[in-house]
Scaffold this motif. Structure first.
Motif, PDB file in Angstrom:
ATOM      1  N   ILE A 301       0.841  -1.207   0.000  1.00 42.78           N
ATOM      2  CA  ILE A 301       0.000   0.000   0.000  1.00 42.78           C
ATOM      3  C   ILE A 301       0.870   1.249   0.000  1.00 42.78           C
ATOM      4  O   ILE A 301       0.555   2.243  -0.690  1.00 42.78           O
ATOM      5  N   ASN A 302       1.955   1.235   0.757  1.00 46.25           N
ATOM      6  CA  ASN A 302       2.872   2.379   0.747  1.00 46.25           C
ATOM      7  C   ASN A 302       3.361   2.669  -0.663  1.00 46.25           C
ATOM      8  O   ASN A 302       3.398   3.829  -1.115  1.00 46.25           O
ATOM      9  N   PHE A 303       3.749   1.593  -1.357  1.00 38.43           N
ATOM     10  CA  PHE A 303       4.258   1.771  -2.726  1.00 38.43           C
ATOM     11  C   PHE A 303       3.172   2.363  -3.627  1.00 38.43           C
ATOM     12  O   PHE A 303       3.420   3.300  -4.395  1.00 38.43           O
ATOM     13  N   MET A 304       1.975   1.802  -3.546  1.00 38.39           N
ATOM     14  CA  MET A 304       0.861   2.311  -4.366  1.00 38.39           C
ATOM     15  C   MET A 304       0.590   3.787  -4.087  1.00 38.39           C
ATOM     16  O   MET A 304       0.436   4.606  -5.006  1.00 38.39           O
ATOM     17  N   LEU A 306       2.453   6.182  -2.673  1.00 36.23           N
ATOM     18  CA  LEU A 306       3.501   7.133  -3.047  1.00 36.23           C
ATOM     19  C   LEU A 306       3.633   7.238  -4.564  1.00 36.23           C
ATOM     20  O   LEU A 306       3.920   8.318  -5.092  1.00 36.23           O
ATOM     21  N   SER A 307       3.425   6.110  -5.258  1.00 34.96           N
ATOM     22  CA  SER A 307       3.537   6.136  -6.727  1.00 34.96           C
ATOM     23  C   SER A 307       2.410   6.958  -7.336  1.00 34.96           C
ATOM     24  O   SER A 307       2.636   7.767  -8.244  1.00 34.96           O
ATOM     25  N   CYS A 689       3.471   4.060   9.213  1.00 37.06           N
ATOM     26  CA  CYS A 689       3.966   5.416   9.465  1.00 37.06           C
ATOM     27  C   CYS A 689       4.956   5.868   8.402  1.00 37.06           C
ATOM     28  O   CYS A 689       5.018   7.065   8.068  1.00 37.06           O
ATOM     29  N   LEU A 690       5.722   4.927   7.862  1.00 33.77           N
ATOM     30  CA  LEU A 690       6.624   5.287   6.766  1.00 33.77           C
ATOM     31  C   LEU A 690       5.825   5.817   5.579  1.00 33.77           C
ATOM     32  O   LEU A 690       6.179   6.831   4.966  1.00 33.77           O
ATOM     33  N   GLY A 691       4.738   5.107   5.261  1.00 29.32           N
ATOM     34  CA  GLY A 691       3.887   5.554   4.164  1.00 29.32           C
ATOM     35  C   GLY A 691       3.266   6.900   4.451  1.00 29.32           C
ATOM     36  O   GLY A 691       3.206   7.790   3.573  1.00 29.32           O
TER      37      GLY A 691
END
Length: 799
Positions: A301-304, A306-307, A689-691
């Protein structure tokens, strides 16, 4: 073409180092958690893989019903062997009687060891496919033989050839080593079986075992079987289900139902409730499998997010590529290549993290998992895992970014749209829903453990040790050793018992007493003790009196616990008789002399069982219970106790157990689950939290000029912080309200498995919600305050 895709992807990563670090770091954490959970799950599912015929091997179990409550276990009577061999032998390739696994002292020369082992019938090495290193597989053929595991043989004989060497067992009898077998690996049944002695020796040296030949009521044995190739475990179970009732009229009273419990279920599905199989450790396999999947999902989810959040930054690139002829498919491949590169880099980091953490994980989980470097299947699964994760993380961004219209983008009229951010918001809600649910689950697990830990145990665990006495050398020496230990000043009281303090080894029925209800089927925990048992443990006498050596009649006395008083329906139990209802050779009646406070001897999560403590007339206890002198240090006391012990039992190794440690072991499984869940929860929150950190950073970057204008017009740092933070906090609040009912439903169901359980309190859920919001505020505030403090002159400067 693919090479070009990777080049472009690599350049994009280098040009956006901050986002790349968050993407790769978050994915690496998620993949590391999933990998380590996968190794744990694989280890659990491969339990008993040492035995090639495990689908044909089973243990005989029986269910018996007492007053409407059905109990299930592996204890069976000895005459069942003859009944199965004579009437049903064609169903079995092997049928093996065995004792319970117990420690014995093995002595060779001056070296003496304590090791766990079994008495088993001759074909046991064939049934369990023992790998013989030295000697012969038919090593139980001779009555005076013994088979040793490789580690035990090495410990006893060093580099000497052990075959033919004579070992003294518990200072009772001499046995000749007939074979040495490879140690059974850790994640298998019988991994703690360090020696095997012929069943015939058990019969020859134990009168009570010989006397049990025709006793259907003495369930003191185990039986392992392997069914023939032309049948199945289920078919044989159906055949032998009622055999015990058919062979014994006395046994029919408790409606015994025999069945074959498959080896494949011993580890993961070993729990029974009212005669029905209800699972076991398999629930933890499912639990951690779900946790691993969700943690990986959070990282994806983080990748999605931010992308897709950086869509405007990539829009011109997409427009130009489309205008010069790039198809949508080529763009999708480009963005999937970026995803693939990120996932590969993350997987490499994840492997390094797993290697660094594996030893600590093994220690925490009590495992011996080795990294499967040489496993081809592992690397094939790894490739599939990388491809799956790359598609999961990159498919949505690829489809989203490749859908931009080049005319709108190149004209500068491209707008993300009112609802363009909705998918990102939904994904953030999913992230924090999972994280909050994890927090609530971990808190409740730890609460349940502490709830049981704080339950009154009924005796004083502190300063109490037990010494195993598995040798005939101890018989008849209780009074002497008590006098010696107390006289040494290291011990203030000593007693013996037939069971350890934290377990029940024997149960009895077949009693008659005044007022016994018609048809009542009693089931009482039975422990034989010396007169000082209650004093050494600190048990409280609440009615009547304790045992006393001053009364000869106390040899037929008995103490019962509070639960037994209620169970037997006795308002005034002191003085009442418990008579043996056997028609043949009945035992003398037992007289209740006192009632003791309930003590927890089995699971601390279960109600206390009705128990009776009987005077040990034969001085044949299995444990010495020593209350150490509280005025001296434990180490000083133990040194003195060991010296006294060695003066009388020089050939026997001095071993002891602190009772509070043994009691603590009852919580070990739940504590491991709680600790691991806590670690995985913390990592899930960190990934979320990173996301959130990356999204906040991007939003602040997008609104740099807006923030500058607001500051020029008088906005304070708080105003800017509030503007950037409120949307994220709203999303987390929504997550909390979704997570709470889900967590309540799941954890309430989990708690139903424990009769003695914590009550779910509202503050647990409020605390988890506040914690999640607090973490969110801290995460968002860093970027928000940083943006708010930026000089508006810089942000408003034209390009």
């Amino acid at each position: 073409m693919f090479k070009n895709y990777l080049k472009i992807a690599w350049r994009n990563l280098l040009n956006n180092k901050g986002y790349s670090l968050i993407n790769i770091g978050g994915l690496a954490l998620g993949m590391a958690v999933t990998l380590i959970i996968g190794l744990w799950v694989q280890d659990e599912l491969s339990y008993n893989s040492y035995f090639p015929q495990k689908d044909k091997i089973a243990q005989i179990f029986q269910s018996q019903t007492f007053n409407g409550n059905t109990g299930t276990g592996p204890a069976i009577p000895r005459p069942l062997e003859k009944g199965l061999r004579d009437g049903y032998g064609d169903n079995f390739k092997y049928l093996i009687m065995a004792s319970w696994t117990n420690d014995s002292y093995l002595k060779y020369g001056e070296k003496s060891l304590s090791r766990p082992g079994n008495y088993m019938q001759r074909e046991a090495p064939e049934l369990f496919n023992l790998k013989i290193i030295k000697g012969e597989k038919d090593g139980l053929r001779e009555i005076n033989s013994i088979m040793l595991s490789e580690s035990t043989a090495t410990a006893l004989f060093g580099n000497e050839d052990p075959i033919g060497k004579v070992v003294k067992v518990s200072n009772e009898f001499d046995l000749s080593v007939s074979a040495v077998y490879s140690d059974i690996p850790f994640n298998n049944a019988f991994s703690d079986t360090e020696f095997i002695i012929p069943w015939e020796k058990y019969l020859a040296t134990r009168e009570w075992v010989r006397n049990a030949e025709d006793s259907w009521g003495n369930n003191s044995f185990q039986m392992f079987v392997q069914v023939t190739d032309n049948t199945s475990i289920a078919k044989v179970t159906a055949t032998i289900k009622d055999v015990k009732k058919n062979l014994s009229e006395d046994a029919a009273e408790f409606n015994p139902q025999l069945f074959l419990f498959p080896m494949e279920d011993w580890h993961l599905r070993s729990n029974f409730e009212n005669g029905k199989q209800v699972g076991g450790r398999i629930k933890y396999v499912w639990l951690f499998g779900i946790i691993g999947a969700f943690v990986l999902l959070l990282a994806c989810i983080n990748f999605m997010n931010l992308s897709t959040a950086r869509s405007e930054k990539r829009s011109k690139e997409v427009g130009i590529r489309k205008s010069i002829g790039s198809s949508k498919g080529q763009l999708i491949n480009q963005f999937l290549s970026e995803s693939f590169l990120v996932v590969v880099l993350a997987y490499i980091i994840a492997l390094l993290l797993v290697l660094v953490c594996l030893n600590g994980f093994n220690e925490l989980a009590r495992k011996e998992i080795a990294f499967p470097w040489q496993s081809g299947s592992f690397w094939m699964i790894s490739v599939a895992f990388i491809i799956f994760t790359a598609l999961l993380a990159g498919s949505y961004p690829a489809l989203y970014l490749s859908s931009f219209k080049p005319v709108d983008v190149l004209k500068g009229t491209f707008k993300a749209g009112r609802y363009a951010g909705l998918p990102r918001k939904i994904l953030v809600v999913v992230q924090f829903t999972v994280s909050v649910a994890f927090i609530i689950g971990t808190v409740i697990v730890m609460q349940q453990i502490n709830y049981a830990k704080n339950r009154p145990v009924g005796y004083d665990k502190e300063g109490l040790i037990q010494i195993p006495t598995f040798s005939q050398d101890f018989v008849g020496k209780t009074d002497l050793m008590r006098s010696e230990f107390i006289g040494s000043g290291a011990v203030v009281e000593m007693s013996t018992s037939s069971s350890p303090t934290t377990q029940i080894w024997s149960n009895r029925s077949g009693f008659v007493w005044e007022g016994k209800p018609e048809g009542f089927q009693e089931d009482l925990a039975w422990t034989e003790v010396s007169p000082e048992y209650a004093r050494s443990l600190g048990l409280k006498i609440i009615e009547g009196r304790d045992f006393s050596r001053d009364f000869a009649t106390d040899s037929l006395g008995v103490l019962i616990n509070e639960t037994a008083k209620k169970y037997l329906g006795m308002e005034n139990p002191v003085g009442q008789l418990l008579k043996d209802d056997s028609d043949e050779d009945p035992n003398p009646p037992l007289k209740i002399i006192g009632v003791v406070e309930d003590m927890i001897a089995q699971s601390p999560y279960e109600p206390v069982k009705q128990a009776m403590y009987v005077y040990d007339r034969n001085d044949n206890g299995s444990y010495y219970n020593l209350r150490l002198n509280p005025k001296q240090s434990a180490s000083q006391n133990l040194a003195i106790v060991e010296r006294v012990f060695k003066e009388h039992f020089a050939a026997i190794p001095f071993e002891y157990q602190f009772v509070d440690d043994q009691y603590g072991e009852k919580f070990a499984s739940e504590e491991r689950i709680g600790t691991l869940s806590g670690i995985f929860t913390a990592l899930a929150i960190l990934i979320s939290c990173l996301g959130l950190f990356g999204l906040t950073s991007f939003v602040a970057e997008q609104r740099t000029k807006e923030i500058g204008v607001r500051k020029v017009l008088g906005a304070t740092v708080f105003n800017v912080w509030n503007m950037l933070s409120k949307d994220f906090i709203k999303l987390v609040v929504i997550s909390c309200f979704i997570a709470v009912p889900i967590a309540y439903y799941v954890m309430n169901g989990w708690l139903q498995e424990y009769p003695y359980r914590v009550i779910l309190k509202w503050w647990i859920f409020v605390l988890a919600m506040l914690g999640a919001m607090g973490v969110t505020v801290v995460t968002v505030s860093f970027q928000a305050i940083k943006a708010a403090k930026q000089n508006p002159v810089k942000s408003l400067r034209t390009e």
